[in-house]
Design an enzyme around this catalytic site. Sequence first.
Site, mmCIF file in Angstrom:
data_model
loop_
_atom_site.group_PDB
_atom_site.id
_atom_site.type_symbol
_atom_site.label_atom_id
_atom_site.label_comp_id
_atom_site.label_asym_id
_atom_site.label_seq_id
_atom_site.Cartn_x
_atom_site.Cartn_y
_atom_site.Cartn_z
ATOM 1 N N GLY A 101 5.026 2.564 1.572
ATOM 2 C CA GLY A 101 6.018 3.430 0.941
ATOM 3 C C GLY A 101 6.339 4.629 1.817
ATOM 4 N N ASP A 102 5.295 5.243 2.371
ATOM 5 C CA ASP A 102 5.513 6.416 3.224
ATOM 6 C C ASP A 102 6.338 6.047 4.448
ATOM 7 O OD1 ASP A 102 4.027 7.831 1.438
ATOM 8 O OD2 ASP A 102 2.166 7.791 2.620
ATOM 9 N N SER B 46 0.842 -1.192 0.000
ATOM 10 C CA SER B 46 0.000 0.000 0.000
ATOM 11 C C SER B 46 0.880 1.247 0.000
ATOM 12 C CB SER B 46 -0.889 0.014 1.242
ATOM 13 O OG SER B 46 -0.100 0.302 2.376
ATOM 14 N N LYS B 47 0.237 2.363 -0.240
ATOM 15 C CA LYS B 47 0.959 3.635 -0.242
ATOM 16 C C LYS B 47 1.586 3.897 1.128
ATOM 17 C CE LYS B 47 -0.050 8.567 -0.858
ATOM 18 N NZ LYS B 47 1.208 8.912 -0.248
ATOM 19 N N ARG B 48 0.890 3.452 2.172
ATOM 20 C CA ARG B 48 1.417 3.666 3.522
ATOM 21 C C ARG B 48 2.752 2.979 3.745
ATOM 22 N NH1 ARG B 48 -2.101 2.303 8.232
ATOM 23 N NH2 ARG B 48 -0.045 2.538 9.145
#
Length: 518
Positions: free
Chosen positions: A266-267, A262-264
């Site tokens: 990556g963050d 998920s994008k999270r």
Amino acid sequence: MSERRVRVRFAPSPTGPLHIGGVRTALYNYLFARQRGGDMVFRIEDTDSNRFVPGAEEYIIESFKWLGITFDEGVSFGGKYGPYRQSERRDIYRKYVQQLLDAGKAYIAFDTPEELDRKRQEVENFQYDATTRLTMRNSLTLGEEETERLVAQGEQYVVRFRIEPDEKVTVHDMIRGEVVVMSDILDDKVLYKSADDLPTYHLANIVDDHLMEISHVIRGEEWLPSAPLHVLLYKAFGWEDTMPQFAHLPLLLKPVGNGKLSKRDGDKLGFPVFPLQWHDAQSGQISSGYREKGYLPEAVINFLALLGWNPGTEQELFTLNELVKAFDIEKCSKAGARFDYIKGIWFNQQYLVRRPAEEWVPEFDKILRAEGIISTPEKEAQVVEMMKMKVIEYKDNNNIVHKRNISFVADLWPLCRFFFQAPKEYDPQDKFVRKNWKEDTADMMRGLMEKLSLIDDFTVDNIRTTIEPWAEEQGYRPWNAWRVALVGTGQGPDMYELSAFLGKQETINRIESAIAAL
Ligand code: GLU
């Protein structure tokens, strides 16, 4: 049956920036098409107007341009099967919805969202299907006349697919083999909504794949649950002979832990999940992209190609053309592929070091300018040459220090300021400075300066052949103190190289300043 021309499509919905998993899907379609001399179509599936995001389509096109993934037809590319944007194909879908209605394979339903909600609360695991449809407000229960009256009166309705129970539905998947489900588990999916006069994804997708003569549907695993419905739709239209072959690609999994990427993730771990930077107009948030982070497109391609497929050999580095030759859709894994972003960094390093120094220069020059340094392409290329094999230390999110090779052009800067800026101070706490600048060092450095000032042509070789015998004769080892003077600490390349780079005057100035300061 004669071999069908290979035609694949990448069919994103423009609901935001393209996720890196979508890039992998497009890449696999591309490899497959190129390998078989087929066509690669770019279709925009924008029938869900609520989720439309302006700029997303342009973003997707720019991403593929950057990556070097090319299309033969589609939105912005043209072609004879257009229009390729689904919102421009309403008339086509209307006709096919009518065809199913006329054949009794679909029916009109008037249930309002509130009525459906109420049903869901009344009946556990409510599904609109062969049993329950008879208790609902639709053309099957109301009769033809009443249905016509309501439609004419302007009541909103949907068209539902009439799925009959007890049917075995088989999806032939090039990766997963035969996937069989019973039709009972499927509900009477909505195919069309009168409210916006648009089909849903399922209908538009099937009609377009058929009309565009798509031979293979290669897409993410998240679409596998829809595949039995799609098979039934092909049958309902009488198109089973030209039904595309399916391949549902393995999920991309989180780098650590369970679940899908998920994008999270990556963050949290500091890697992009989008090919290009994306500016969300609504929230104002900026999400990082591979391009802006300094990844090379060929590295991203190589990295993604190996997430879910491997050549069965030790080979890891592949150009796009080599991938076209080696790729084998049937050898894709069924199991999810862990998104090992560190491996992505490794790929970038591999491709970056193979690039000649001159190709690092434009990017490097930008970074230098941002630091207020104006240099020349020749000088910058020399620095790249001297530094590109260096190892850097970095901290992860838990503050643990790791080492890796220079993998991005931006890695250079913290290692190379001294090429462009004289040391501002000599930190007396710095171990290297303390250890290498002693009481008699100043004298030794004065001797060194004198020797250096006699060299006419200040080249690496001339400096070496002058200083080496001198050091031997004096019984000195001047190199570390020399480094303190030029760099300010224990970093940097060979002293002869660095001095030649700085030039005679700058070298002598720096030694003088160090003597004065220390
Ligand atoms: N529009 C769908 C998507 O956004 C396409 C799925 C498919 O390839 O059938 O991924």
